[in-house]
Design a protein around this motif. Structure first.
Motif, PDB file in Angstrom:
ATOM      1  N   GLY A   1      10.183 -19.249  84.953  1.00  0.00           N
ATOM      2  CA  GLY A   1       9.932 -18.596  86.236  1.00  0.00           C
ATOM      3  C   GLY A   1       8.437 -18.417  86.487  1.00  0.00           C
ATOM      4  O   GLY A   1       7.649 -18.338  85.544  1.00  0.00           O
ATOM      5  N   THR A   2       8.074 -18.313  87.754  1.00  0.00           N
ATOM      6  CA  THR A   2       6.646 -18.247  88.088  1.00  0.00           C
ATOM      7  C   THR A   2       6.022 -16.891  87.744  1.00  0.00           C
ATOM      8  O   THR A   2       4.815 -16.769  87.658  1.00  0.00           O
ATOM      9  CB  THR A   2       6.431 -18.545  89.594  1.00  0.00           C
ATOM     10  OG1 THR A   2       7.386 -17.771  90.319  1.00  0.00           O
ATOM     11  CG2 THR A   2       6.631 -20.011  89.924  1.00  0.00           C
ATOM     12  N   GLU A   3       6.863 -15.901  87.502  1.00  0.00           N
ATOM     13  CA  GLU A   3       6.335 -14.561  87.149  1.00  0.00           C
ATOM     14  C   GLU A   3       6.121 -14.418  85.641  1.00  0.00           C
ATOM     15  O   GLU A   3       5.796 -13.344  85.152  1.00  0.00           O
ATOM     16  CB  GLU A   3       7.328 -13.465  87.589  1.00  0.00           C
ATOM     17  CG  GLU A   3       7.639 -13.463  89.070  1.00  0.00           C
ATOM     18  CD  GLU A   3       6.408 -13.250  89.914  1.00  0.00           C
ATOM     19  OE1 GLU A   3       5.687 -12.276  89.635  1.00  0.00           O
ATOM     20  OE2 GLU A   3       6.152 -14.068  90.823  1.00  0.00           O
ATOM     21  N   ARG A   4       6.337 -15.485  84.924  1.00  0.00           N
ATOM     22  CA  ARG A   4       6.270 -15.442  83.454  1.00  0.00           C
ATOM     23  C   ARG A   4       4.864 -15.060  82.968  1.00  0.00           C
ATOM     24  O   ARG A   4       3.884 -15.287  83.667  1.00  0.00           O
ATOM     25  CB  ARG A   4       6.623 -16.833  82.897  1.00  0.00           C
ATOM     26  CG  ARG A   4       5.587 -17.863  83.285  1.00  0.00           C
ATOM     27  CD  ARG A   4       5.849 -19.244  82.761  1.00  0.00           C
ATOM     28  NE  ARG A   4       4.938 -20.203  83.365  1.00  0.00           N
ATOM     29  CZ  ARG A   4       3.685 -20.402  82.952  1.00  0.00           C
ATOM     30  NH1 ARG A   4       3.193 -19.740  81.948  1.00  0.00           N
ATOM     31  NH2 ARG A   4       2.913 -21.271  83.571  1.00  0.00           N
ATOM     32  N   PRO A   5       4.777 -14.544  81.710  1.00  0.00           N
ATOM     33  CA  PRO A   5       3.448 -14.382  81.112  1.00  0.00           C
ATOM     34  C   PRO A   5       2.823 -15.752  80.862  1.00  0.00           C
ATOM     35  O   PRO A   5       3.543 -16.760  80.821  1.00  0.00           O
ATOM     36  CB  PRO A   5       3.740 -13.683  79.782  1.00  0.00           C
ATOM     37  CG  PRO A   5       5.200 -13.527  79.673  1.00  0.00           C
ATOM     38  CD  PRO A   5       5.870 -14.131  80.843  1.00  0.00           C
ATOM     39  N   ARG A   6       1.526 -15.785  80.710  1.00  0.00           N
ATOM     40  CA  ARG A   6       0.860 -17.074  80.411  1.00  0.00           C
ATOM     41  C   ARG A   6       1.244 -17.504  78.988  1.00  0.00           C
ATOM     42  O   ARG A   6       1.690 -16.699  78.161  1.00  0.00           O
ATOM     43  CB  ARG A   6      -0.658 -16.941  80.518  1.00  0.00           C
ATOM     44  CG  ARG A   6      -1.178 -16.520  81.889  1.00  0.00           C
ATOM     45  CD  ARG A   6      -0.796 -17.484  82.980  1.00  0.00           C
ATOM     46  NE  ARG A   6       0.374 -17.040  83.717  1.00  0.00           N
ATOM     47  CZ  ARG A   6       1.030 -17.784  84.612  1.00  0.00           C
ATOM     48  NH1 ARG A   6       0.628 -19.019  84.864  1.00  0.00           N
ATOM     49  NH2 ARG A   6       2.076 -17.329  85.246  1.00  0.00           N
ATOM     50  N   ALA A   7       1.036 -18.804  78.716  1.00  0.00           N
ATOM     51  CA  ALA A   7       1.507 -19.333  77.435  1.00  0.00           C
ATOM     52  C   ALA A   7       0.411 -20.092  76.695  1.00  0.00           C
ATOM     53  O   ALA A   7      -0.454 -20.719  77.304  1.00  0.00           O
ATOM     54  CB  ALA A   7       2.691 -20.265  77.681  1.00  0.00           C
ATOM     55  N   SER A   8       0.497 -20.018  75.398  1.00  0.00           N
ATOM     56  CA  SER A   8      -0.336 -20.876  74.550  1.00  0.00           C
ATOM     57  C   SER A   8       0.589 -21.988  74.041  1.00  0.00           C
ATOM     58  O   SER A   8       1.621 -21.713  73.430  1.00  0.00           O
ATOM     59  CB  SER A   8      -0.896 -20.044  73.402  1.00  0.00           C
ATOM     60  OG  SER A   8      -1.096 -20.857  72.279  1.00  0.00           O
TER      61      SER A   8
END
Ligand code: DP6
Length: 320
Positions: free
Chosen positions: A79-86
């Protein structure tokens, strides 16, 4: 927690070339592929509220052109509200050189990311998300012999036989390991817009798929060889006749084709296929693999060869 998944590239015997819907990335034609086992991409994903932006490391190098596509794929999964990812990617073969590295990358990414986001998704849903990022990636969710269907509404994929059902060997002759000049997505759109052969290509595909599917189910190597080479050459003819033309081959690609032709006339069970790059893939029965590899190793212009059997679909590795 960082979650890791592995996927292997797949090689299409009946090719996906053309989009019915560019936005949804729906293929204009069905395709049939084999999933490999010894070439792989491992992708690990960790979502974190602390990160200001998505981060991507590919084989220890930070960044890379893939980051926007990776972010889009993560949006689709979490989803676009997700936290950022490594995201950390490791790949044991050349990237973006016509060896289906985006297929294994996105297949592994959706598996790792959906688990990292806490979802339990079935294989077809994961394949749909991978296929939205890169059409051929949908096929790497499944092992063995896989069909990607030209469906009007959704990406549809199914396995038609396991790797163990007919253990073929693929010998890859790398003739130039650099990145390709035109991406396959862009080249497909150009073909549809300008190649006079494009509509015939689309019109004949169902017939080639049916022939190849029967050949796989009957383990009829000669039949699979004939339809696969024909389909590959038709796809490249569509590209060559596009404006401006799209030519992925180099002189070593042609030299490798000659080698395969010679092996065939010497009675070896082998055929070639070539994707959006200058590498030649020789598909053979396992007992022909040594002779095929050494003939391609000796072919002028071949930088290296790699050998793979057929393998399983994308899967989770242990979480770290
Ligand atoms: C020649 O799956 O890379 O390898 O959906 O635009 O990402 P996009 O295309 P991609 O195309 C693969 C093209 C091919 C044939 C095939 O794998 O079927």
């Amino acid at each position: 927690m960082r979650t890791e998944a592995q996927a292997q590239p797949n090689i299409a015997l009946i090719k996906y070339w053309g989009k019915r819907d560019v936005e949804l990335n729906l293929p204009a034609v069905s395709s049939l592929s084999v999933t490999l086992d010894s070439l792989w991409t491992k992708m690990s994903v960790e979502f974190s509220a602390e990160l200001p932006a998505d981060e991507l490391v590919v084989n220890t190098a930070v960044g890379g052109d893939m980051l926007p596509r990776v972010s889009e794929c993560l949006d689709l999964v979490a989803g676009t509200e997700r936290p950022r990812a490594s995201v950390i990617s490791e790949c044991n073969f050349p990237i973006a050189a016509g060896l289906a590295s985006s297929a294994s990358a996105f297949a592994a990414l959706v598996v790792a990311a959906s688990r990292a986001a806490g979802f339990e998704k079935d294989r077809l849903s994961l394949a749909r998300m991978a296929g939205a990022a890169s059409g051929s990636a949908a096929r790497s969710l499944f092992g063995g012999f896989v069909e990607l269907l030209a469906n009007e509404e959704k990406i549809d994929v199914r396995s038609i036989a396991d790797a163990e059902a007919w253990p073929l060997t693929v010998v890859i002759a790398v003739t130039a390991a650099g990145a390709k000049p035109v991406s396959s997505g862009e080249a497909m759109i150009r073909s549809a817009e300008s190649s006079p052969f494009y509509s015939r290509w689309v019109g004949q595909q169902a017939m080639d798929i049916a022939t190849a599917r029967d050949a796989v189910l009957d383990k009829d190597f000669g039949k699979l060889a004939a339809v696969s080479e024909h389909n590959c050459l038709k796809m490249h003819s569509v590209m060559w006749a596009s404006r401006p033309p799209i030519v992925y081959w180099n002189s070593a690609t042609l030299a490798c084709m000659e080698v395969v032709r010679q092996l065939q006339s010497d009675g070896h069970a082998v055929f070639f296929t070539i994707d959006a790059g200058p590498q030649l893939k020789a598909v053979c029965l396992p007992d022909a693999a040594d002779v095929v590899r050494s003939a391609l190793d000796d072919c002028s212009g071949v930088e290296r060869t790699m050998v793979s059997g057929l393998g399983a679909g994308a899967r989770l590795l242990e979480s770290k």
